[in-house]
Design a protein around this motif. Structure first.
Motif, PDB file in Angstrom:
ATOM      1  N   UNK A  52     -87.370  50.171  13.480  1.00 54.06           N
ATOM      2  CA  UNK A  52     -86.290  50.038  12.502  1.00 54.06           C
ATOM      3  C   UNK A  52     -85.753  48.615  12.566  1.00 54.06           C
ATOM      4  N   UNK A  53     -85.211  48.150  11.460  1.00 48.91           N
ATOM      5  CA  UNK A  53     -84.699  46.789  11.369  1.00 48.91           C
ATOM      6  C   UNK A  53     -83.256  46.807  10.878  1.00 48.91           C
ATOM      7  N   UNK A  54     -82.487  45.874  11.403  1.00 47.73           N
ATOM      8  CA  UNK A  54     -81.113  45.736  10.935  1.00 47.73           C
ATOM      9  C   UNK A  54     -81.070  45.092   9.557  1.00 47.73           C
ATOM     10  N   UNK A  55     -81.959  44.119   9.353  1.00 48.82           N
ATOM     11  CA  UNK A  55     -81.986  43.373   8.092  1.00 48.82           C
ATOM     12  C   UNK A  55     -83.431  43.164   7.652  1.00 48.82           C
ATOM     13  N   UNK A  56     -83.675  43.319   6.344  1.00 50.11           N
ATOM     14  CA  UNK A  56     -84.992  43.080   5.768  1.00 50.11           C
ATOM     15  C   UNK A  56     -84.872  42.014   4.686  1.00 50.11           C
ATOM     16  N   UNK A  57     -85.672  40.952   4.796  1.00 51.00           N
ATOM     17  CA  UNK A  57     -85.747  39.923   3.772  1.00 51.00           C
ATOM     18  C   UNK A  57     -87.076  40.126   3.050  1.00 51.00           C
ATOM     19  N   UNK A  58     -87.028  40.528   1.788  1.00 51.10           N
ATOM     20  CA  UNK A  58     -88.233  40.935   1.080  1.00 51.10           C
ATOM     21  C   UNK A  58     -88.486  40.090  -0.162  1.00 51.10           C
ATOM     22  N   UNK A  59     -89.723  39.610  -0.277  1.00 50.22           N
ATOM     23  CA  UNK A  59     -90.155  39.029  -1.540  1.00 50.22           C
ATOM     24  C   UNK A  59     -90.346  40.188  -2.514  1.00 50.22           C
ATOM     25  N   UNK A 101     -79.444  46.455  -2.820  1.00 44.59           N
ATOM     26  CA  UNK A 101     -79.663  45.322  -1.899  1.00 44.59           C
ATOM     27  C   UNK A 101     -78.341  44.701  -1.496  1.00 44.59           C
ATOM     28  N   UNK A 102     -78.342  44.056  -0.344  1.00 45.79           N
ATOM     29  CA  UNK A 102     -77.132  43.361   0.112  1.00 45.79           C
ATOM     30  C   UNK A 102     -76.939  42.073  -0.677  1.00 45.79           C
ATOM     31  N   UNK A 103     -78.018  41.347  -0.903  1.00 49.81           N
ATOM     32  CA  UNK A 103     -77.944  40.105  -1.668  1.00 49.81           C
ATOM     33  C   UNK A 103     -79.293  39.844  -2.349  1.00 49.81           C
ATOM     34  N   UNK A 104     -79.271  38.921  -3.312  1.00 46.07           N
ATOM     35  CA  UNK A 104     -80.473  38.435  -3.979  1.00 46.07           C
ATOM     36  C   UNK A 104     -80.464  36.912  -3.856  1.00 46.07           C
ATOM     37  N   UNK A 113     -78.621  28.635  -0.647  1.00 44.07           N
ATOM     38  CA  UNK A 113     -77.974  29.944  -0.692  1.00 44.07           C
ATOM     39  C   UNK A 113     -78.057  30.744   0.601  1.00 44.07           C
ATOM     40  N   UNK A 114     -79.091  30.510   1.400  1.00 45.93           N
ATOM     41  CA  UNK A 114     -79.336  31.393   2.544  1.00 45.93           C
ATOM     42  C   UNK A 114     -78.255  31.306   3.615  1.00 45.93           C
ATOM     43  N   UNK A 115     -77.648  30.138   3.789  1.00 41.30           N
ATOM     44  CA  UNK A 115     -76.605  30.004   4.809  1.00 41.30           C
ATOM     45  C   UNK A 115     -75.444  30.937   4.567  1.00 41.30           C
ATOM     46  N   UNK A 116     -74.979  31.013   3.311  1.00 44.96           N
ATOM     47  CA  UNK A 116     -73.868  31.903   2.983  1.00 44.96           C
ATOM     48  C   UNK A 116     -74.274  33.362   3.119  1.00 44.96           C
ATOM     49  N   UNK A 117     -75.522  33.659   2.752  1.00 47.79           N
ATOM     50  CA  UNK A 117     -76.005  35.043   2.862  1.00 47.79           C
ATOM     51  C   UNK A 117     -76.013  35.495   4.315  1.00 47.79           C
ATOM     52  N   UNK A 118     -76.529  34.656   5.210  1.00 46.68           N
ATOM     53  CA  UNK A 118     -76.546  35.002   6.631  1.00 46.68           C
ATOM     54  C   UNK A 118     -75.120  35.168   7.158  1.00 46.68           C
ATOM     55  N   UNK A 119     -74.233  34.289   6.751  1.00 49.59           N
ATOM     56  CA  UNK A 119     -72.828  34.405   7.169  1.00 49.59           C
ATOM     57  C   UNK A 119     -72.242  35.731   6.697  1.00 49.59           C
ATOM     58  N   UNK A 120     -72.562  36.143   5.476  1.00 48.23           N
ATOM     59  CA  UNK A 120     -72.069  37.420   4.950  1.00 48.23           C
ATOM     60  C   UNK A 120     -72.661  38.596   5.722  1.00 48.23           C
ATOM     61  N   UNK A 121     -73.927  38.479   6.115  1.00 41.02           N
ATOM     62  CA  UNK A 121     -74.563  39.547   6.894  1.00 41.02           C
ATOM     63  C   UNK A 121     -73.886  39.682   8.252  1.00 41.02           C
ATOM     64  N   UNK A 122     -73.648  38.551   8.903  1.00 45.68           N
ATOM     65  CA  UNK A 122     -72.977  38.573  10.211  1.00 45.68           C
ATOM     66  C   UNK A 122     -71.620  39.245  10.091  1.00 45.68           C
ATOM     67  N   UNK A 123     -70.887  38.913   9.029  1.00 40.06           N
ATOM     68  CA  UNK A 123     -69.570  39.530   8.813  1.00 40.06           C
ATOM     69  C   UNK A 123     -69.707  41.028   8.586  1.00 40.06           C
TER      70      UNK A 123
END
Length: 235
Positions: A52-59, A101-104, A113-123
């Motif tokens: 199982x994964x906490x986060x999935x980044x999918x194309x 999805x959490x984000x696109x 964009x990815x920096x803000x997305x990771x920050x949002x995931x951490x939060x």
């Protein structure tokens, strides 16, 4: 420890995404394992059978199983992993909403964009999983916020836990506390010291200098490991 999967059918892109995403999570002081997958079918099989994964980044646009179909399959299995779609196909945004999805993230704007997305995931993960660790001492529960611990010193089986505004002394095994603090950015600099990397000002010959002005000894056998771990966490 966060378990993260990245799936993209282009090998060069997959390697880049994996490295960048891992570095961003570590920059927040989170230990993580980031697994790359070039085929959606392999990722789906692993999730369904063993992992199982906490986060999935999918194309989204992949030849074997596209990201939206994979996300839909996971949701049907009651899998609540956070899903982030990374794609150049912006026309899929509304279609992707079906799998919550959490984000696109646009591939063409990934770096921006990815920096803000990771920050949002951490939060988001911090809301779901409280930071505090709980120690049981003589049938008494002691709750501590790991991010407020500066360092821990062990002397004759007594731990001195130095925090921002107080110092706590308890009888506890350093190895047990170290295990509880995994994933919070602590470095074992010496057999008797655990240090929160956020409070390290510099690493000098044989010493760690803290922001509060204190100097702690670094074992000569650990110096290379300490420098490497600090470099990785502080990226």
């Amino acid at each position: 420890m966060l378990n993260i999967a990245v799936c993209d059918d282009e090998a060069v892109t997959l390697d880049y995404l994996t490295r960048e995403i891992g570095a961003l999570f570590r920059s927040h002081g989170l230990e993580c394992i980031v697994e790359p997958f070039q085929h959606g079918t392999l990722l789906r099989k692993k999730i369904m059978t063993t992992h199982s994964y906490d986060v999935l980044f999918l194309d989204i646009d992949m030849p074997d199983v596209n990201g939206i179909d994979l996300g839909r399959h996971l949701r049907e299995q009651q899998n609540d992993s956070l899903i982030v779609f990374i794609s150049n196909r912006e026309e899929y945004v509304y279609q992707s909403l079906k799998v919550k999805p959490f984000r696109f993230v646009r591939k063409s704007r990934f770096d921006a964009e990815i920096g803000q997305v990771v920050q949002d995931i951490v939060h988001e993960l911090s809301r779901e999983k409280p930071h505090d660790i709980v120690l049981t001492i003589n049938k008494t529960f002691v709750s501590l916020d790991p991010f407020k611990i500066i360092y821990v010193e062990c002397t004759n089986k007594t731990l001195s836990i130095v925090m921002e505004n107080e110092k706590l002394e308890i009888t506890y095994k350093l190895a047990d506390l170290e295990e509880m603090l995994k994933g919070y950015g602590f470095i074992r600099i010496h057999k008797g010291y655990l240090v929160n990397y956020r409070y390290i000002f510099s690493i000098e010959r044989g010493e760690v200098v803290l922001d509060i002005g204190e100097r702690l000894p670094v074992s000569k056998y650990r110096i290379s490991e300490v420098k490497e771990k600090f470099r990785r966490l502080a990226l």
